[in-house]
Design an enzyme around this catalytic site. Structure first.
Site, PDB file in Angstrom:
ATOM      1  N   CYS A   9       0.839  -1.202   0.000  1.00  0.00           N
ATOM      2  CA  CYS A   9       0.000   0.000   0.000  1.00  0.00           C
ATOM      3  C   CYS A   9       0.877   1.257   0.000  1.00  0.00           C
ATOM      4  CB  CYS A   9      -0.920  -0.006   1.220  1.00  0.00           C
ATOM      5  SG  CYS A   9      -2.024   1.418   1.259  1.00  0.00           S
TER       6      CYS A   9
ATOM      7  N   CYS B 144       0.471   0.431  10.305  1.00  0.00           N
ATOM      8  CA  CYS B 144       0.012  -0.622   9.396  1.00  0.00           C
ATOM      9  C   CYS B 144       1.123  -1.463   8.776  1.00  0.00           C
ATOM     10  CB  CYS B 144      -0.832  -0.005   8.292  1.00  0.00           C
ATOM     11  SG  CYS B 144      -1.571  -1.280   7.233  1.00  0.00           S
TER      12      CYS B 144
ATOM     13  N   CYS C 259     -19.408  -6.575   3.865  1.00  0.00           N
ATOM     14  CA  CYS C 259     -18.736  -5.338   4.269  1.00  0.00           C
ATOM     15  C   CYS C 259     -17.439  -5.264   3.473  1.00  0.00           C
ATOM     16  CB  CYS C 259     -18.438  -5.360   5.771  1.00  0.00           C
ATOM     17  SG  CYS C 259     -17.517  -3.908   6.327  1.00  0.00           S
TER      18      CYS C 259
ATOM     19  N   CYS D 130       0.369   5.032   6.888  1.00  0.00           N
ATOM     20  CA  CYS D 130      -0.271   4.831   8.206  1.00  0.00           C
ATOM     21  C   CYS D 130       0.732   4.136   9.141  1.00  0.00           C
ATOM     22  CB  CYS D 130      -1.537   3.997   8.056  1.00  0.00           C
ATOM     23  SG  CYS D 130      -2.597   4.587   6.713  1.00  0.00           S
TER      24      CYS D 130
ATOM     25  N   CYS E  56     -16.226  -9.399   5.947  1.00  0.00           N
ATOM     26  CA  CYS E  56     -15.629  -8.083   5.689  1.00  0.00           C
ATOM     27  C   CYS E  56     -14.375  -8.247   4.844  1.00  0.00           C
ATOM     28  CB  CYS E  56     -15.240  -7.405   6.994  1.00  0.00           C
ATOM     29  SG  CYS E  56     -16.571  -7.314   8.183  1.00  0.00           S
TER      30      CYS E  56
ATOM     31  N   CYS F 119     -19.358   1.697   8.913  1.00  0.00           N
ATOM     32  CA  CYS F 119     -18.560   1.093   9.984  1.00  0.00           C
ATOM     33  C   CYS F 119     -17.348   1.992  10.149  1.00  0.00           C
ATOM     34  CB  CYS F 119     -18.148  -0.324   9.576  1.00  0.00           C
ATOM     35  SG  CYS F 119     -17.010  -1.105  10.752  1.00  0.00           S
TER      36      CYS F 119
ATOM     37  N   ARG G 165     -17.691  -2.552  18.275  1.00  0.00           N
ATOM     38  CA  ARG G 165     -16.936  -3.798  18.069  1.00  0.00           C
ATOM     39  C   ARG G 165     -15.621  -3.785  18.828  1.00  0.00           C
ATOM     40  NH1 ARG G 165     -16.447  -4.397  12.534  1.00  0.00           N
ATOM     41  NH2 ARG G 165     -18.550  -5.200  12.619  1.00  0.00           N
TER      42      ARG G 165
HETATM   43  N1  SAM Z   1      -6.598   0.464   3.120  1.00  0.00           N
HETATM   44  C1  SAM Z   1      -7.900   0.720   3.608  1.00  0.00           C
HETATM   45  C2  SAM Z   1      -7.944   1.851   4.611  1.00  0.00           C
HETATM   46  O1  SAM Z   1      -6.949   2.130   5.254  1.00  0.00           O
HETATM   47  O2  SAM Z   1      -8.999   2.447   4.739  1.00  0.00           O
HETATM   48  C3  SAM Z   1      -8.572  -0.502   4.214  1.00  0.00           C
HETATM   49  C4  SAM Z   1      -7.761  -1.491   5.010  1.00  0.00           C
HETATM   50  S1  SAM Z   1      -7.008  -0.860   6.511  1.00  0.00           S
HETATM   51  C5  SAM Z   1      -5.927  -2.148   6.961  1.00  0.00           C
HETATM   52  C6  SAM Z   1      -8.383  -0.926   7.665  1.00  0.00           C
HETATM   53  C7  SAM Z   1      -8.145  -0.468   9.073  1.00  0.00           C
HETATM   54  O3  SAM Z   1      -7.404  -1.438   9.788  1.00  0.00           O
HETATM   55  C8  SAM Z   1      -7.359   0.812   9.302  1.00  0.00           C
HETATM   56  O4  SAM Z   1      -8.111   1.954   9.105  1.00  0.00           O
HETATM   57  C9  SAM Z   1      -6.963   0.677  10.756  1.00  0.00           C
HETATM   58  O5  SAM Z   1      -7.923   1.284  11.582  1.00  0.00           O
HETATM   59  C10 SAM Z   1      -6.942  -0.846  10.982  1.00  0.00           C
HETATM   60  N2  SAM Z   1      -5.583  -1.323  11.266  1.00  0.00           N
HETATM   61  C11 SAM Z   1      -4.576  -1.459  10.394  1.00  0.00           C
HETATM   62  N3  SAM Z   1      -3.462  -1.910  10.997  1.00  0.00           N
HETATM   63  C12 SAM Z   1      -3.775  -2.075  12.304  1.00  0.00           C
HETATM   64  C13 SAM Z   1      -3.027  -2.495  13.440  1.00  0.00           C
HETATM   65  N4  SAM Z   1      -1.755  -2.828  13.361  1.00  0.00           N
HETATM   66  N5  SAM Z   1      -3.668  -2.544  14.625  1.00  0.00           N
HETATM   67  C14 SAM Z   1      -4.971  -2.195  14.715  1.00  0.00           C
HETATM   68  N6  SAM Z   1      -5.722  -1.788  13.685  1.00  0.00           N
HETATM   69  C15 SAM Z   1      -5.124  -1.702  12.490  1.00  0.00           C
HETATM   70 FE1  SF4 Z   2      -2.772   1.247   3.384  1.00  0.00          FE
HETATM   71 FE2  SF4 Z   2      -2.659   0.110   5.755  1.00  0.00          FE
HETATM   72 FE3  SF4 Z   2      -3.088   2.727   5.567  1.00  0.00          FE
HETATM   73 FE4  SF4 Z   2      -5.014   0.981   4.756  1.00  0.00          FE
HETATM   74  S1  SF4 Z   2      -4.249   1.266   6.839  1.00  0.00           S
HETATM   75  S2  SF4 Z   2      -4.309   2.829   3.705  1.00  0.00           S
HETATM   76  S3  SF4 Z   2      -3.730  -0.699   3.987  1.00  0.00           S
HETATM   77  S4  SF4 Z   2      -1.216   1.632   4.938  1.00  0.00           S
END
Ligand code: SAM
Ligand code: SF4
Ligand code: DTB
Length: 335
Positions: A62, A69, A137, A66, A106, A197, A269
């Site tokens: 990606c 992530c 979802c 973030c 989901c 959500c 949740r």
């Molecule tokens: N890429 C899309 C986005 O960011 O909207 C969808 C997938 S992203 C992985 C979905 C959510 O997973 C993120 O918004 C975040 O809140 C959660 N998430 C990701 N990594 C995480 C982590 N290490 N611990 C807890 N929640 C996490």
């Molecule tokens: Fe990409 Fe992870 Fe951020 Fe979703 S949460 S936009 S998968 S870096």
């Protein structure tokens, strides 16, 4: 005369102030949980929990940054980049989730936003999930108004798009898109008629005020998100947030309780992070008003409690999985 905060708790309100939300956080723990229980029981069967299973349909690579992530291309976490899964593999995973007792499936993709050419495949996945009699979802990143409309037309029941934290702390965690970008997508999802959500993550180094600020943003939306995931950060080596001080367990419970109080009709949740929680901590979260979980041994790329552990936790607490809502009756109309 103004009505004291405690007496106003049963109503669904959209005019919360930061001072009120912070006052709830500061209540003695027993008072906070008692009020949360009162409100929970006014709107839900307290012994029913909604059960969703996650699948990463497009993993890794990606472009976003973030800081929590493991799927960002910027961090060396060992997550390999994979292509979008074939529809048949998604159908198999959804069938397994249904057989294990999930009512919602989901699908998550590691995209900043979906390309229009990917949307056709996702729409096909939504169709197979709904044909199995599961709620659908998806969480695919930012959407335009027309993409949201296309997903709604395809029958997508929920769209997940988290605000993650307060507007003030957000830029400490993500720099490649803004809070307003997230709010715009949530607006498109609502306008298209899908259920929302939307929640956040605790344990990223945010302050108590940031937790209140996240819940305030959610609870002052004109319509509350139907589903509010509260995640505990799953720390993944290689991400910038690995090693940050964890959220205190009782502060996690307080956040669940304040989400319940400020959004009385929403499903709250207890999301990522359950694997590192004791049964007792999870029980406190359910007492505080959590009534939904992710179920199945995997979240997106990290692990979740296995099904046996959750079955015995539910048995020990006398919890039952919520029956699925209204979608079965509509299935005949899915093209
Ligand atoms: N890429 C899309 C986005 O960011 O909207 C969808 C997938 S992203 C992985 C979905 C959510 O997973 C993120 O918004 C975040 O809140 C959660 N998430 C990701 N990594 C995480 C982590 N290490 N611990 C807890 N929640 C996490
Ligand atoms: Fe990409 Fe992870 Fe951020 Fe979703 S949460 S936009 S998968 S870096
Ligand atoms: C949400 O709030 N949490 C889920 C889901 N919505 C998409 C994701 C949790 C991901 C945890 C890290 C991982 O497994 O990659």
């Amino acid at each position: 005369m103004t009505i004291p905060l405690i007496d106003r708790l049963a109503a669904v309100r959209h005019d919360w102030t930061l001072a009120e939300v912070e006052t709830l956080f500061a209540l003695p723990f027993a008072d906070l949980l008692f009020q949360a229980q009162r409100v929970h029981r006014a709107h839900f069967d307290p012994n029913r929990v909604q059960v969703s299973t996650l699948l990463s349909i497009k993993t890794g690579g990606c472009p976003e940054d973030c800081a929590y992530c493991p799927q960002s291309v910027r961090y060396d976490t060992g997550v390999e980049r994979e292509a979008l899964m074939p529809v048949a593999a998604v159908a198999e995973a959804a069938a397994r989730a249904k057989a294990a007792g999930a009512t919602r499936f989901c699908m998550g993709a590691a995209w900043r936003s979906p390309k229009d050419r990917d949307l056709g495949n996702v729409i096909e996945m939504i169709r197979v999930v709904r044909e199995l009699g599961l709620e659908s979802c998806a969480t695919l990143g930012m959407l335009s108004a027309s993409q949201a409309a296309a997903l709604a037309t395809a029958g997508l029941d929920y769209y997940n798009h988290n605000l993650d934290t307060s507007p003030e702390f957000y830029a400490e965690v993500i720099t490649t898109r803004t809070y307003q970008d997230r709010l715009d997508t949530l607006g498109h999802v609502r306008d298209a008629g899908m259920k929302v959500c939307c929640g956040g993550i605790l344990g990223m180094g945010e302050s108590g005020r940031d937790r209140a600020g996240l819940l305030l943003t959610l609870a002052t939306m004109p319509t509350h998100p139907e589903s509010v995931p509260i995640n505990q950060l799953v720390q993944v080596a290689g991400t910038p947030l690995a090693g940050v001080e964890a959220v205190a367990p009782l502060d996690f419970v307080r956040t669940i309780a304040v989400a319940r109080l400020t959004m009385p009709r929403s499903h709250v949740r207890l999301s990522a992070g359950r694997e590192s929680m004791s049964d007792e901590l999870q029980a406190l979260c359910f007492l505080a008003g959590a009534n939904s979980i992710f179920y199945g041994e995997k979240l997106l790329t990290t692990t979740n409690p296995d099904i046996e552990r959750d079955r015995s936790l539910f048995a020990a607490l006398g919890l039952l999985a919520e029956e699925r809502a209204e979608v079965t009756a509509e299935l005949g109309s899915v093209p």
